[in-house]
Design an enzyme around this catalytic site. Structure first.
Site, PDB file in Angstrom:
ATOM      1  N   GLY A 157      -2.130  10.275  -5.252  1.00 36.65           N
ATOM      2  CA  GLY A 157      -0.948  10.534  -6.061  1.00 36.65           C
ATOM      3  C   GLY A 157      -0.948   9.959  -7.450  1.00 36.65           C
ATOM      4  O   GLY A 157       0.096   9.938  -8.107  1.00 36.65           O
ATOM      5  N   SER A 160      -8.631 -13.591  -0.621  1.00 41.97           N
ATOM      6  CA  SER A 160      -7.829 -13.974  -1.784  1.00 41.97           C
ATOM      7  C   SER A 160      -6.638 -14.866  -1.445  1.00 41.97           C
ATOM      8  O   SER A 160      -5.957 -15.356  -2.340  1.00 41.97           O
ATOM      9  CB  SER A 160      -7.334 -12.711  -2.515  1.00 41.97           C
ATOM     10  OG  SER A 160      -6.486 -11.958  -1.679  1.00 41.97           O
ATOM     11  N   LYS A 201      -1.410  -6.931  -7.917  1.00 50.47           N
ATOM     12  CA  LYS A 201      -0.822  -8.136  -7.335  1.00 50.47           C
ATOM     13  C   LYS A 201       0.227  -8.743  -8.269  1.00 50.47           C
ATOM     14  O   LYS A 201       1.321  -9.118  -7.835  1.00 50.47           O
ATOM     15  CB  LYS A 201      -1.917  -9.158  -7.039  1.00 50.47           C
ATOM     16  CG  LYS A 201      -2.851  -8.759  -5.906  1.00 50.47           C
ATOM     17  CD  LYS A 201      -3.951  -9.787  -5.713  1.00 50.47           C
ATOM     18  CE  LYS A 201      -4.878  -9.400  -4.569  1.00 50.47           C
ATOM     19  NZ  LYS A 201      -5.972 -10.381  -4.377  1.00 50.47           N
TER      20      LYS A 201
END
Length: 810
Positions: A375, A694, A737
């Site tokens: 998308g 992470s 993030k």
């Protein structure tokens, strides 16, 4: 012959001798020749003729059947080391003992009697014998044996057992079946088994005759059809209808198209060869149809037709900006490609011929791969590239393709063969330099029919695709002027050799600001038009549009946003159609009324600092967000408990953080007694699988906060991989993030130092209201994430915390 007889053994290879039958044999093995000589030395000249179980040169007692035939040696003709003789079967015999003597085999043989005899007064027995005699006569007739010969042979066999033996000796059945008949001592059983074999042979012969008759009829029918077609051609020629009859006009048009094509020499030779074959064949034959379809396909391919490139970089930039918002990297890459072609064209062909010459320039090395979440505009921007360059656009979807023939086509030897998708797309485009989109290239499958990804290697290799050979076409076709663009969601799904041929352009998710701008420029006008509305009927306030984006969609792209806006427009259209309102200005309160309860509940920062709770950041294809890492102490033995569906890598990060805390306990102000208790680490939500390195800084912050009883900062989010020595390593997905953290109300972010360059991807509006710290050491990160910690001269110190600074939850 009722007593045991000691007779020389005559081994038979692939032969079974029946009583009452005579067979000629050739002998050459030394043992066999000695057995014959031993028999000839006696008055009755008898031998024991028995078949071998396995056809082999060496003879041993174990390789001979037990039941054989006592036979007399008739006429004999000797040669050099061989002999030819006639054996006459006398009666069945059972070898009671087999032994070697004087270089030959010798047997103690007991003559076998038929048992029980057939009752000739029993009507069933008489009928069985009569049926065998008649069926045997029928079989002889079907085999072409003269009737008088068949009658003579059958008339000599008066007894039922003798009849069965004579018939068995002449019919063509396997050796093992012959041996079974020889071993059958019961006369009725033997007659019945022989009759079954005779009837089976008759059925086989009848089936062969039926097949032969049908084949002959078909051949005769084809010969008749060929004769009639030749007559029809002669009649059509007399009437002036041409050599192809009613199809003459169509084939003349096809020939004109083929002659007009600018074909390479190899393709021209193939066309002439196939055309010559077509003229020799009948117009309605299957092979003629195959050749005609091949020539029609070849005539429809764009061998030399090109569309002229628009080499105005300024105009191309305007078109790309008009069609898509954002995507600067993609637009830069396309404009660089156009600029290079424009400069080459101006240097090679100045003046009016520039565009024509530039169109013929090969596009080698310009195979792009658009990779990113669904998308975000990967497919639609390919259309804009075609529009900006003035080229035709063609798209094929490769999702789920598992057959090599999807790419390279089927060979013409197969019924219903057709070209592969590449040539079908070229035929659809009508030019040899279109923009060719290979959609969902990471969804290719593999099956026993081949690997389509391997077939794409030639298509997407600039050094090879100028001679791409489709199996159906069988001749090279030039794809070097095609601008191939591939799309994918995940790079891991693309084989390494294929990925090596592609120039990757990464698409990242849109920020909320970008989504609002896309909705204003593109989605809302399309939605309004599709639902019969205008700007006067429906208007969304900015805060209402922001509510739709954040509370009803969670995606990297804008497809779900368009569906939500479409649903909202339908609700308003219904109200307008029902005369409830004539126009509507949608506010955030109206959004929930029109779209129902909120579908997305994004995380928000916790209201205050708490002990043992650190705020991490994570990335998904739908965008980034924050997550909370919770650590709590409890009575135990110093174990580490991990929950929240963590993956292996994430669990390793937690163990590394736990080890770091134990090793640096003195610096961190942690008492040794704290490590005698269990530490429980939990990452909500428990039903969602999580993995990746992470979360290392967040894990370490939560553990140290819980062990030291110092609260973690609630307004600071952190991400980064850690090592046992305390180094902070770089991670991916920084843009997504950080945007997720800002959306959750975070004002300070801690990142690895090596990810500092990724901050350039953030919009200026985001960077201006965010404090970003980049670190190389975990101790430096903790000075920013734990309240009351400071980092001086490479060392971390935890200071006492004022009671008003924090609240404790653990």
């Amino acid at each position: 012959m009722s007593e045991n007889l000691v007779l020389p053994v005559l081994p038979l290879r692939e032969i079974v001798l029946f009583p009452g039958a005579s067979i000629p044999i050739a002998a050459g093995r030394p043992g066999t020749l000695k057995a014959i000589e031993a028999a000839l030395a006696t008055a009755d000249r008898l031998v024991f003729a028995v078949a071998q179980r396995v056809d082999q040169e060496e003879v041993s007692p174990s390789n001979l059947y037990t039941v054989g035939t006592i036979a007399s040696v008739g006429a004999i003709q000797r040669g050099m080391g061989s002999a030819r003789l006639l054996l006459q079967g006398q009666t069945r015999g059972i070898a009671m003992r087999l032994s070697e003597k004087g270089g030959m085999l010798e047997a103690a043989v007991l003559p076998a009697r038929d048992m029980p005899p057939l009752d000739l007064n029993d009507p069933a027995s008489v009928a069985l014998q009569k049926e065998l005699r008649e069926r045997s006569a029928d079989l002889g007739k079907k085999l072409g044996i003269p009737d008088e010969v068949v009658s003579q042979v059958l008339s000599e066999a008066v007894e039922p057992g003798t009849l069965a033996d004579i018939v068995a000796a002449y019919i063509d059945i396997p050796v093992i079946e012959r041996q079974k008949l020889l071993e059958t001592l019961g006369i009725e059983d033997r007659v019945r088994r022989t009759l079954v074999h005779v009837q089976r042979l008759i059925s086989v012969l009848e089936a062969q005759e039926d097949i032969k008759s049908k084949v002959q009829q078909e051949i005769s029918g084809r010969q008749k059809e060929m004769f009639l077609r030749e007559q029809l051609k002669a009649i059509q020629k007399e009437l002036g209808e041409g050599e192809f009859g009613g199809d003459d006009a169509h084939l003349k048009e096809l020939k004109a198209k083929l002659d007009a094509l600018e074909l390479p020499d190899e393709a021209r030779k193939e066309v002439e060869r196939e055309w010559s074959r077509l003229k020799r064949l009948q117009g309605e034959s299957m092979e003629a149809g195959v050749i005609r379809t091949f020539l029609e396909t070849l005539a429809e391919l764009p061998w030399s037709r090109r569309s002229e490139d628009h080499l105005d970089v300024v105009e191309a930039a305007r078109i790309l900006e008009e069609d898509h918002y954002g995507l600067p990297d993609v637009k830069d890459r396309v404009l660089e490609f156009l600029a290079v072609r424009q400069l080459i064209a101006e240097r090679e062909a100045p003046g009016q011929e520039r565009a024509k010459e530039a169109a013929a320039l090969p596009g080698k090395g310009k195979i792009l791969l658009f990779i990113g979440p669904p998308g975000v505009g990967k497919t639609s921007i390919a259309k804009s590239i075609a529009r900006a360059m003035g080229r035709k656009y063609v798209r094929i979807s490769l999702g789920g393709a598992r057959d090599e023939a999807d790419i390279r086509g089927h060979r013409r030897t197969y019924v219903g063969a057709m070209p592969g998708r590449i040539l079908q797309g070229m035929k659809q485009a009508g030019t040899k330099n279109p923009v060719f989109l290979l959609d969902e290239i990471d969804k290719l499958g593999v099956s026993f029919q081949g690997d389509p990804a391997s077939a794409l290697l030639e298509v997407l290799d600039p050094a090879q695709n100028d001679t791409f050979t489709d199996h159906y076409l069988g001749i090279p076709f030039d794809l070097s002027e095609v601008l191939f663009v591939a799309t994918a969601n995940f790079m891991q799904g693309i084989p390494a050799p294929l990925l090596d041929r592609l120039e990757t352009v990464e698409f990242t998710g849109y920020t909320e600001e970008e989504k609002r701008e896309i909705a204003r420029r593109y989605l809302l006008p399309r939605v309004l038009s599709g639902n019969g509305l205008s700007r006067e009927n429906l208007e969304l306030r900015d805060d209402a549009l922001a509510a739709v984006i954040s509370e009803y969609t969670r995606e990297a792209g804008v497809r779900q946003l368009e569906r939500s806006l479409d649903k909202l427009a339908r609700k308003v259209a219904r109200k307008i159609a029902a005369k409830e309102v004539s126009a509507l200005l949608v506010t955030p309160a109206d959004v929930e009324t029109l779209l129902g309860r909120k579908k997305v509940h994004p995380e928000q920062k916790i209201p205050a600092d708490q002990v043992g709770i650190a705020t991490g950041m994570y990335y998904t294809p739908a965008g980034g967000d924050i997550m909370f890492v919770e650590a709590a102490l409890m009575p135990g033995k110093g174990d580490l408990v991990l929950t929240g569906q963590m993956g292996d890598v994430m669990k390793e990060s937690a163990r590394a953080a736990w080890t770091f805390a134990r090793v640096h306990a003195d610096k961190l102000g942690i008492h040794d007694q704290a490590f005698e208790r269990d530490v429980h680490i939990h990452v909500p939500a428990g039903a969602v699988p999580k993995d990746g390195p992470s979360a290392g800084i967040a894990m370490a912050t939560a553990i140290v906060s819980a062990l030291s009883r110092k609260p973690a900062r609630h307004d600071t989010a952190m991400t980064g991989e850690i090592t046992l020595s305390g180094r902070v390593l770089p991670i991916g997905g920084v843009k997504e993030k950080v945007l997720g953290a800002v959306r959750a109300g975070i004002t300070t972010v801690v990142l690895p130092k090596e990810n500092e360059v990724d901050l350039e991807d953030l919009p200026e509006s985001v960077r201006s209201r965010l404090t970003v710290h980049t670190v190389t050491q975990l101790e430096e990160a903790m000075s920013l994430t734990i309240r009351g910690a400071e980092y001086r001269e490479g060392h971390l110190r935890l200071l006492p915390v004022q009671p008003s600074d924090s609240s404790t939850a653990h």
